[in-house]
Write an enzyme that holds these catalytic residues in place. Structure first.
Site, PDB file in Angstrom:
ATOM      1  N   LYS A  52       5.259  60.487 -34.812  1.00  0.00           N
ATOM      2  CA  LYS A  52       4.228  59.431 -34.882  1.00  0.00           C
ATOM      3  C   LYS A  52       3.432  59.366 -33.570  1.00  0.00           C
ATOM      4  CE  LYS A  52       5.423  54.989 -33.981  1.00  0.00           C
ATOM      5  NZ  LYS A  52       4.585  54.414 -32.922  1.00  0.00           N
ATOM      6  N   ASN A  53       4.141  59.385 -32.448  1.00  0.00           N
ATOM      7  CA  ASN A  53       3.451  59.187 -31.170  1.00  0.00           C
ATOM      8  C   ASN A  53       2.642  60.401 -30.733  1.00  0.00           C
ATOM      9  OD1 ASN A  53       4.447  56.641 -31.096  1.00  0.00           O
ATOM     10  ND2 ASN A  53       5.913  56.987 -29.431  1.00  0.00           N
ATOM     11  N   CYS A 148       3.785  46.270 -31.061  1.00  0.00           N
ATOM     12  CA  CYS A 148       5.134  45.723 -30.889  1.00  0.00           C
ATOM     13  C   CYS A 148       5.123  44.613 -29.838  1.00  0.00           C
ATOM     14  CB  CYS A 148       6.081  46.811 -30.409  1.00  0.00           C
ATOM     15  SG  CYS A 148       6.679  47.855 -31.711  1.00  0.00           S
ATOM     16  N   ARG A 153       2.196  44.503 -21.995  1.00  0.00           N
ATOM     17  CA  ARG A 153       1.559  45.800 -22.272  1.00  0.00           C
ATOM     18  C   ARG A 153       0.050  45.797 -22.049  1.00  0.00           C
ATOM     19  NH1 ARG A 153       4.385  48.591 -27.389  1.00  0.00           N
ATOM     20  NH2 ARG A 153       3.818  50.439 -26.243  1.00  0.00           N
ATOM     21  N   ASP A 338      12.253  54.414 -26.001  1.00  0.00           N
ATOM     22  CA  ASP A 338      12.254  54.262 -27.467  1.00  0.00           C
ATOM     23  C   ASP A 338      13.614  54.587 -28.091  1.00  0.00           C
ATOM     24  OD1 ASP A 338       9.657  53.489 -27.357  1.00  0.00           O
ATOM     25  OD2 ASP A 338       8.801  55.340 -28.134  1.00  0.00           O
ATOM     26  N   ARG A 430       6.407  51.179 -39.970  1.00  0.00           N
ATOM     27  CA  ARG A 430       5.417  51.668 -39.010  1.00  0.00           C
ATOM     28  C   ARG A 430       5.844  53.012 -38.423  1.00  0.00           C
ATOM     29  NH1 ARG A 430       5.095  48.359 -34.314  1.00  0.00           N
ATOM     30  NH2 ARG A 430       3.876  50.156 -33.737  1.00  0.00           N
TER      31      ARG A 430
HETATM   32  C1  UD1 Z   1       3.848  54.989 -25.550  1.00  0.00           C
HETATM   33  C2  UD1 Z   1       4.557  55.086 -26.886  1.00  0.00           C
HETATM   34  C3  UD1 Z   1       5.708  54.089 -26.963  1.00  0.00           C
HETATM   35  C4  UD1 Z   1       6.638  54.297 -25.778  1.00  0.00           C
HETATM   36  C5  UD1 Z   1       5.869  54.268 -24.453  1.00  0.00           C
HETATM   37  C6  UD1 Z   1       6.721  54.609 -23.254  1.00  0.00           C
HETATM   38  C7  UD1 Z   1       2.766  55.753 -28.364  1.00  0.00           C
HETATM   39  C8  UD1 Z   1       1.883  55.420 -29.498  1.00  0.00           C
HETATM   40  N1  UD1 Z   1       3.588  54.798 -27.930  1.00  0.00           N
HETATM   41  O1  UD1 Z   1       3.322  53.677 -25.458  1.00  0.00           O
HETATM   42  O2  UD1 Z   1       6.408  54.302 -28.187  1.00  0.00           O
HETATM   43  O3  UD1 Z   1       7.593  53.252 -25.758  1.00  0.00           O
HETATM   44  O4  UD1 Z   1       4.787  55.227 -24.497  1.00  0.00           O
HETATM   45  O5  UD1 Z   1       7.315  55.846 -23.418  1.00  0.00           O
HETATM   46  O6  UD1 Z   1       2.783  56.877 -27.882  1.00  0.00           O
HETATM   47  N2  UD1 Z   1       1.012  49.945 -18.561  1.00  0.00           N
HETATM   48  C9  UD1 Z   1       0.231  49.212 -17.704  1.00  0.00           C
HETATM   49  N3  UD1 Z   1      -1.124  49.356 -17.832  1.00  0.00           N
HETATM   50  C10 UD1 Z   1      -1.697  50.183 -18.746  1.00  0.00           C
HETATM   51  C11 UD1 Z   1      -0.869  50.931 -19.602  1.00  0.00           C
HETATM   52  C12 UD1 Z   1       0.487  50.790 -19.470  1.00  0.00           C
HETATM   53  O7  UD1 Z   1       0.709  48.454 -16.860  1.00  0.00           O
HETATM   54  O8  UD1 Z   1      -2.926  50.256 -18.795  1.00  0.00           O
HETATM   55  C13 UD1 Z   1       2.474  49.805 -18.448  1.00  0.00           C
HETATM   56  C14 UD1 Z   1       3.120  49.315 -19.727  1.00  0.00           C
HETATM   57  O9  UD1 Z   1       3.071  47.904 -19.839  1.00  0.00           O
HETATM   58  C15 UD1 Z   1       4.531  49.842 -19.579  1.00  0.00           C
HETATM   59  C16 UD1 Z   1       4.301  51.183 -18.865  1.00  0.00           C
HETATM   60  O10 UD1 Z   1       3.020  51.096 -18.260  1.00  0.00           O
HETATM   61  O11 UD1 Z   1       5.262  48.999 -18.753  1.00  0.00           O
HETATM   62  C17 UD1 Z   1       4.334  52.402 -19.757  1.00  0.00           C
HETATM   63  O12 UD1 Z   1       3.473  52.193 -20.853  1.00  0.00           O
HETATM   64  P1  UD1 Z   1       2.754  53.407 -21.598  1.00  0.00           P
HETATM   65  O13 UD1 Z   1       3.386  54.678 -21.173  1.00  0.00           O
HETATM   66  O14 UD1 Z   1       1.281  53.251 -21.416  1.00  0.00           O
HETATM   67  O15 UD1 Z   1       3.126  53.118 -23.097  1.00  0.00           O
HETATM   68  P2  UD1 Z   1       2.219  53.331 -24.363  1.00  0.00           P
HETATM   69  O16 UD1 Z   1       1.331  54.495 -24.171  1.00  0.00           O
HETATM   70  O17 UD1 Z   1       1.635  52.038 -24.774  1.00  0.00           O
END
Ligand code: UD1
Length: 453
Positions: A52-53, A148, A153, A338, A430
């Site tokens: 999915k990701n 979620c 986030r 995850d 999902r």
């Molecule tokens: C992706 C995955 C999710 C997984 C996560 C971490 C998808 C669709 N989802 O989520 O399943 O749990 O990676 O492996 O691929 N952050 C910030 N600012 C930002 C973006 C992120 O502070 O602009 C923080 C987030 O709150 C979190 C950390 O960075 O604490 C990592 O998040 P991120 O790697 O961006 O997760 P996702 O891409 O949302």
């Protein structure tokens, strides 16, 4: 001969009146429950779905070209895939499904630059349209995402990166409004924190920017490599995939490509943990153990035997009691956040105790109170939990809270004595394809009860 592609997403899930049947169905599914009678060993074969990701950013990559992007091994039945199809359809992308796990996405014309709230709120990954849409058309409006409920986030890293590439961005009425009328320009972005989504968004945007973009402290997840390889197949010039420094030389135009989505490492890891927890032997078909190195040591320590046969992984418990192990989540190649909830579930029945520390997301222990309702002994101390093994879990009615917490409850129910009913399982829809069928085929006593029952 393949049948003529049917544009099912345009018909069923575009945000037009025609989308009604799918939305009604989704609401009905929202009330569905899963009932499990615990105590059966899992024995059998589980085909692992496409990731999915990986699939979600790959679908967004279609926005970068006016030519078709053909994705195979897609986890087509997942609600997140449908939601993103609807977002893309709203932008003008033609999404067709020539066969069950194949998608063809073509963004011949971008007919709207707005990803609306009622679609984006269902899934955080919708924010991945921002970079490619802006790079392709010079304007993008994307609602601030939902998804979620695991902490705040933010999307600041996505926004700051695009600003550094020359975009003017305002946050207005709950939308990120980004403009780059003269196009984006290549720059050096040093992420203050590793982010999977921000790396993907900026890597896509950089493909059409003027000059070279360097992404430092970039995410190294297999899903990033998969996206990068697809972009390269579309003509992009990218180096350094899988390392913390990715270099992208922007070009004027990308073309179409055919790309196969990698197997879902989180689904694979979930079934490996399930085998360790329940005993028995599972063959996981079409999986990639090399994407799960951080899981191997703690699972072997707990008592799992792991072997590979080509692209199949065969796992079975060594017959001795489960041993406790400690894990700490970290960006890839560290232990995946995850899989944290599933691993914690396994520790509830270990001999002695184990410790789970979460470093990626705040508020990602929502499964703890539900596991405790089943008899687990877990104490939360800030970002860490101590799990003291109990002799048995006992079935109860529980509530699924987020995607991975939901599957953790399924695992717990598989070993709990008696009946467990899991409410609000729409989270599972999902991210886990045919979960009930896959587990039933391996001997689990599991049924899905529709909303009214
Ligand atoms: C992706 C995955 C999710 C997984 C996560 C971490 C998808 C669709 N989802 O989520 O399943 O749990 O990676 O492996 O691929 N952050 C910030 N600012 C930002 C973006 C992120 O502070 O602009 C923080 C987030 O709150 C979190 C950390 O960075 O604490 C990592 O998040 P991120 O790697 O961006 O997760 P996702 O891409 O949302």
């Amino acid at each position: 001969m393949p049948q003529e592609a049917e544009n099912i997403w345009d018909k069923k899930v575009s945000p037009s009146p025609e989308s009604e049947p799918v939305q009604i169905q989704a609401q009905k599914f929202g009330m569905d429950k899963i009932r499990i009678i615990g105590g059966r060993r899992l024995e059998g074969t589980i085909p692992v779905s496409g990731a999915k990701n990986a699939a979600l950013p790959l679908m967004c990559a279609a926005l970068l070209s006016d030519q078709p992007l053909h994705l195979t091994n897609m986890p087509s039945s997942l609600h997140d895939i449908r939601t993103l199809s609807a977002v893309l359809a709203a932008l003008g992308v033609q999404v067709t499904m020539p066969k069950e796990h194949d998608f063809i996405l073509q963004a011949k014309l971008i007919k709207s630059n707005i990803a609306p709230y009622d679609l984006v709120r269902k899934m955080r990954a919708s924010v991945l349209v921002l970079g490619p849409l802006l790079a392709r058309t010079g304007y993008a409006e994307v609602s601030l995402p939902g998804g979620c409920a695991i902490g705040t986030r933010p999307v600041d890293l996505h926004i700051d990166g695009l600003k550094a590439m020359g975009a003017q961005i305002v946050l207005e009425d709950g939308y990120v409004k980004a403009r780059a009328p003269d196009g984006l320009k290549g720059v050096h972005i040093d992420f203050p924190k590793v982010s999977v989504g921000a790396t993907e968004n900026l890597m896509m945007a950089a493909c059409l920017a003027a000059g070279e973009t360097v992404l430092s402290n970039a995410a190294r997840e297999p899903e990033i490599i998969d996206l990068g390889e697809c972009l390269i197949a579309m003509g992009a010039q990218i180096e350094g995939l899988g390392t913390p420094e990715i270099r992208i030389k922007g070009i004027k135009k990308l073309h179409g490509a055919v790309h196969s989505v990698i197997p879902d490492r989180i689904e694979t890891g979930t079934w490996m943990i399930a085998a360790c927890l329940t005993g028995g032997t599972l063959k996981l078909k079409n999986a990639r153990l090399e994407h799960l190195t951080a899981l191997i040591d703690p699972l072997e320590e707990a008592g799992l035997k792991i072997a590979c046969e080509g692209t199949d992984i065969i796992v079975h418990r060594n017959g001795r009691p489960l041993t406790g192990a400690d894990i700490m989540t970290a960006p890839y190649p560290g232990f995946p956040t995850d899989l944290q909830a599933q691993f914690m579930t396994m520790l509830t029945l270990c001999e002695g105790s184990g410790m789970v520390t979460e470093t990626i997301f705040e508020n990602r222990f929502m499964h703890v109170p539900e596991l405790c309702r089943l008899g687990a002994n877990i104490k939360v101390h800030g970002h860490s939990t101590i799990i003291r093994g109990v002799e048995k879990l006992k079935g109860a009615e529980v509530m699924a809270t987020d995607l991975r917490a939901s599957v953790a409850l399924v695992l717990a129910a598989l070993v709990a004595e008696g009946e467990t009913v899991i409410n609000r399982i729409y989270h599972l829809d999902r991210g886990y394809e045919n979960i009930v069928e896959k587990l039933r085929a391996c001997g689990a006593d599991i049924v899905r009860l529709s909303g009214g029952e």
